[in-house]
Design an enzyme around this catalytic site. Structure first.
Site, mmCIF file in Angstrom:
data_model
loop_
_atom_site.group_PDB
_atom_site.id
_atom_site.type_symbol
_atom_site.label_atom_id
_atom_site.label_comp_id
_atom_site.label_asym_id
_atom_site.label_seq_id
_atom_site.Cartn_x
_atom_site.Cartn_y
_atom_site.Cartn_z
ATOM 1 N N ASN A 1 45.760 41.210 -6.819
ATOM 2 C CA ASN A 1 45.420 39.845 -6.403
ATOM 3 C C ASN A 1 45.123 39.076 -7.683
ATOM 4 O O ASN A 1 44.053 39.212 -8.256
ATOM 5 C CB ASN A 1 44.192 39.883 -5.477
ATOM 6 C CG ASN A 1 43.676 38.489 -5.169
ATOM 7 O OD1 ASN A 1 44.342 37.488 -5.428
ATOM 8 N ND2 ASN A 1 42.466 38.423 -4.610
ATOM 9 N N TRP A 2 46.109 38.304 -8.126
ATOM 10 C CA TRP A 2 45.946 37.610 -9.404
ATOM 11 C C TRP A 2 44.958 36.444 -9.312
ATOM 12 O O TRP A 2 44.562 35.888 -10.326
ATOM 13 C CB TRP A 2 47.310 37.085 -9.886
ATOM 14 C CG TRP A 2 48.246 38.139 -10.374
ATOM 15 C CD1 TRP A 2 48.092 39.493 -10.296
ATOM 16 C CD2 TRP A 2 49.508 37.907 -11.033
ATOM 17 N NE1 TRP A 2 49.184 40.121 -10.866
ATOM 18 C CE2 TRP A 2 50.060 39.180 -11.319
ATOM 19 C CE3 TRP A 2 50.221 36.765 -11.389
ATOM 20 C CZ2 TRP A 2 51.297 39.327 -11.958
ATOM 21 C CZ3 TRP A 2 51.445 36.915 -12.025
ATOM 22 C CH2 TRP A 2 51.981 38.188 -12.311
ATOM 23 N N LYS A 3 44.622 36.031 -8.095
ATOM 24 C CA LYS A 3 43.747 34.864 -7.903
ATOM 25 C C LYS A 3 44.361 33.672 -8.632
ATOM 26 O O LYS A 3 45.582 33.581 -8.735
ATOM 27 C CB LYS A 3 42.318 35.181 -8.349
ATOM 28 C CG LYS A 3 41.832 36.512 -7.748
ATOM 29 C CD LYS A 3 40.365 36.736 -7.881
ATOM 30 C CE LYS A 3 40.024 38.083 -7.245
ATOM 31 N NZ LYS A 3 38.607 38.329 -7.130
ATOM 32 N N HIS B 1 40.446 36.252 2.268
ATOM 33 C CA HIS B 1 39.731 36.791 1.112
ATOM 34 C C HIS B 1 38.318 36.202 1.075
ATOM 35 O O HIS B 1 38.116 35.047 1.450
ATOM 36 C CB HIS B 1 40.486 36.457 -0.182
ATOM 37 C CG HIS B 1 39.920 37.158 -1.366
ATOM 38 N ND1 HIS B 1 38.832 36.672 -2.052
ATOM 39 C CD2 HIS B 1 40.253 38.335 -1.954
ATOM 40 C CE1 HIS B 1 38.532 37.525 -3.017
ATOM 41 N NE2 HIS B 1 39.377 38.530 -2.989
ATOM 42 N N GLU C 1 36.616 35.000 -1.225
ATOM 43 C CA GLU C 1 36.506 33.736 -1.977
ATOM 44 C C GLU C 1 36.937 32.565 -1.107
ATOM 45 O O GLU C 1 36.401 31.462 -1.217
ATOM 46 C CB GLU C 1 37.334 33.830 -3.274
ATOM 47 C CG GLU C 1 36.614 34.699 -4.298
ATOM 48 C CD GLU C 1 37.521 35.470 -5.239
ATOM 49 O OE1 GLU C 1 38.696 35.100 -5.391
ATOM 50 O OE2 GLU C 1 37.035 36.464 -5.829
ATOM 51 N N GLU D 1 36.684 44.864 1.441
ATOM 52 C CA GLU D 1 36.200 44.446 0.127
ATOM 53 C C GLU D 1 34.739 44.011 0.226
ATOM 54 O O GLU D 1 34.450 42.883 0.636
ATOM 55 C CB GLU D 1 37.024 43.255 -0.387
ATOM 56 C CG GLU D 1 38.488 43.545 -0.565
ATOM 57 C CD GLU D 1 39.106 42.593 -1.585
ATOM 58 O OE1 GLU D 1 39.596 43.082 -2.610
ATOM 59 O OE2 GLU D 1 39.084 41.364 -1.373
ATOM 60 N N SER E 1 36.272 45.575 -7.741
ATOM 61 C CA SER E 1 36.126 46.252 -9.039
ATOM 62 C C SER E 1 36.814 47.608 -9.086
ATOM 63 O O SER E 1 36.359 48.529 -9.766
ATOM 64 C CB SER E 1 34.653 46.369 -9.436
ATOM 65 O OG SER E 1 34.081 45.080 -9.558
ATOM 66 N N GLY F 1 41.735 42.924 -8.232
ATOM 67 C CA GLY F 1 41.663 41.611 -8.869
ATOM 68 C C GLY F 1 41.790 41.742 -10.375
ATOM 69 O O GLY F 1 42.886 41.830 -10.925
ATOM 70 N N GLY F 2 40.642 41.776 -11.054
ATOM 71 C CA GLY F 2 40.611 41.783 -12.520
ATOM 72 C C GLY F 2 41.568 42.777 -13.163
ATOM 73 O O GLY F 2 42.296 42.433 -14.107
HETATM 74 P P1 PGA Z 1 38.151 42.557 -8.377
HETATM 75 O O1 PGA Z 1 38.728 41.646 -7.187
HETATM 76 O O2 PGA Z 1 39.049 43.763 -8.452
HETATM 77 O O3 PGA Z 1 38.247 41.688 -9.609
HETATM 78 O O4 PGA Z 1 36.769 42.917 -8.020
HETATM 79 C C1 PGA Z 1 39.205 42.211 -6.004
HETATM 80 C C2 PGA Z 1 39.594 41.124 -5.048
HETATM 81 O O5 PGA Z 1 38.942 40.079 -5.049
HETATM 82 O O6 PGA Z 1 40.553 41.264 -4.278
#
Ligand code: PGA
Length: 251
Positions: free
Chosen positions: A11-13, A96, A98, A168, A213, A234-235
């Protein structure tokens, strides 16, 4: 992990211009070419076309990070399933945390988006998860249950071929605070039990990912859990080498 095919999705956001997307994917493609998991990159809308072109003929599928519940019309700032499909997207992340916390996404809108995505032929990655306060308050399971019952309401079992669930925990997203293998497995196993109450045996076929994470150093332990079938990353999906290591977990 079980005999369900694992799906590891990045998930590149809101990261990567087209130029950067190209660089990252060119590095990633050879690194994951021999992966046994399904590999997905959920990129910003503006990079979908680039990503689809670059990954054509490879084992990487492309997804978006949202999709509208409507076919078309007065929905400023939204994107339709047809628009995503036209560009070659195969997956769409829905609900998600966010989007839930910053953009007013609710279980009801998650449900509408999910129904539209699967009706149009996208695979929906539906996100659920509790906040830190909810976990500390001992209500993780009831929060998950509400999100599952609301977000997946009135969807027939047969449509779950086109649904992936991403558990998540909100407190683990982007914080470096990963859930322990046991915490993640307990929540994912609970999710599968709730799914079974909803759709019966089909629940055993649904891919449930962990996200929060997840990275090169914790993926193996998480993927070794019997109910965890993949990850939403994500990251660690923003660096080709790191993401490739996650994709090629050993469990
Ligand atoms: P993260 O993000 O791996 O940076 O914690 C995961 C996500 O939001 O899908």
């Amino acid at each position: 992990m079980t005999n369900r095919k694992p799906i590891i999705a990045g998930n590149w956001k809101m990261n990567n211009t087209k130029e950067n997307a190209e660089k990252l994917l060119k590095e990633l493609i050879p690194l994951v070419a021999d992966a046994t998991a399904e590999v997905v990159v959920c990129v910003p809308y503006t990079a979908i076309e680039t990503a689809v072109k670059l990954t054509k003929g490879t084992n990487i599928a492309v997804g978006s990070q949202n999709v509208s519940w409507a076919d078309s019309g007065a929905f400023t700032g939204e994107i339709s399933a047809d628009m995503l499909l036209e560009l070659g997207a195969k997956y769409a992340i829905i609900g998600h945390s966010e989007r839930r916390t910053m953009f007013g996404e609710t279980d009801e809108t998650v449900n509408k988006r999910t129904k539209q995505a699967i009706a149009k032929g996208l695979i929906a990655i539906v996100c659920i998860g509790e906040t830190l306060a909810e976990r500390q308050g001992g209500i993780t399971e009831s929060v998950l249950k509400t999100q599952i019952l609301g977000g997946l309401k009135d969807i027939p079992a047969s449509d779950f071929d086109k649904i992936v669930i991403a558990y998540e925990p909100v407190w683990a997203i982007g914080t470096g605070l990963v859930a322990t293998d046991e915490q993640a497995e307990a929540a994912v196993a609970y999710t599968r039990r709730e799914l079974a109450a909803l759709i019966g045996k089909k629940a055993n076929e649904v891919c449930i990912q962990y996200g929060g994470s997840m990275n090169a150093s914790n993926v193996d332990g998480l993927m070794a859990q019997p109910n965890i079938d993949g990850g939403l990353i994500g990251g660690a999906s923003l660096k080709a080498v790191d993401f490739a290591r996650v994709v090629k977990f050993s469990a």
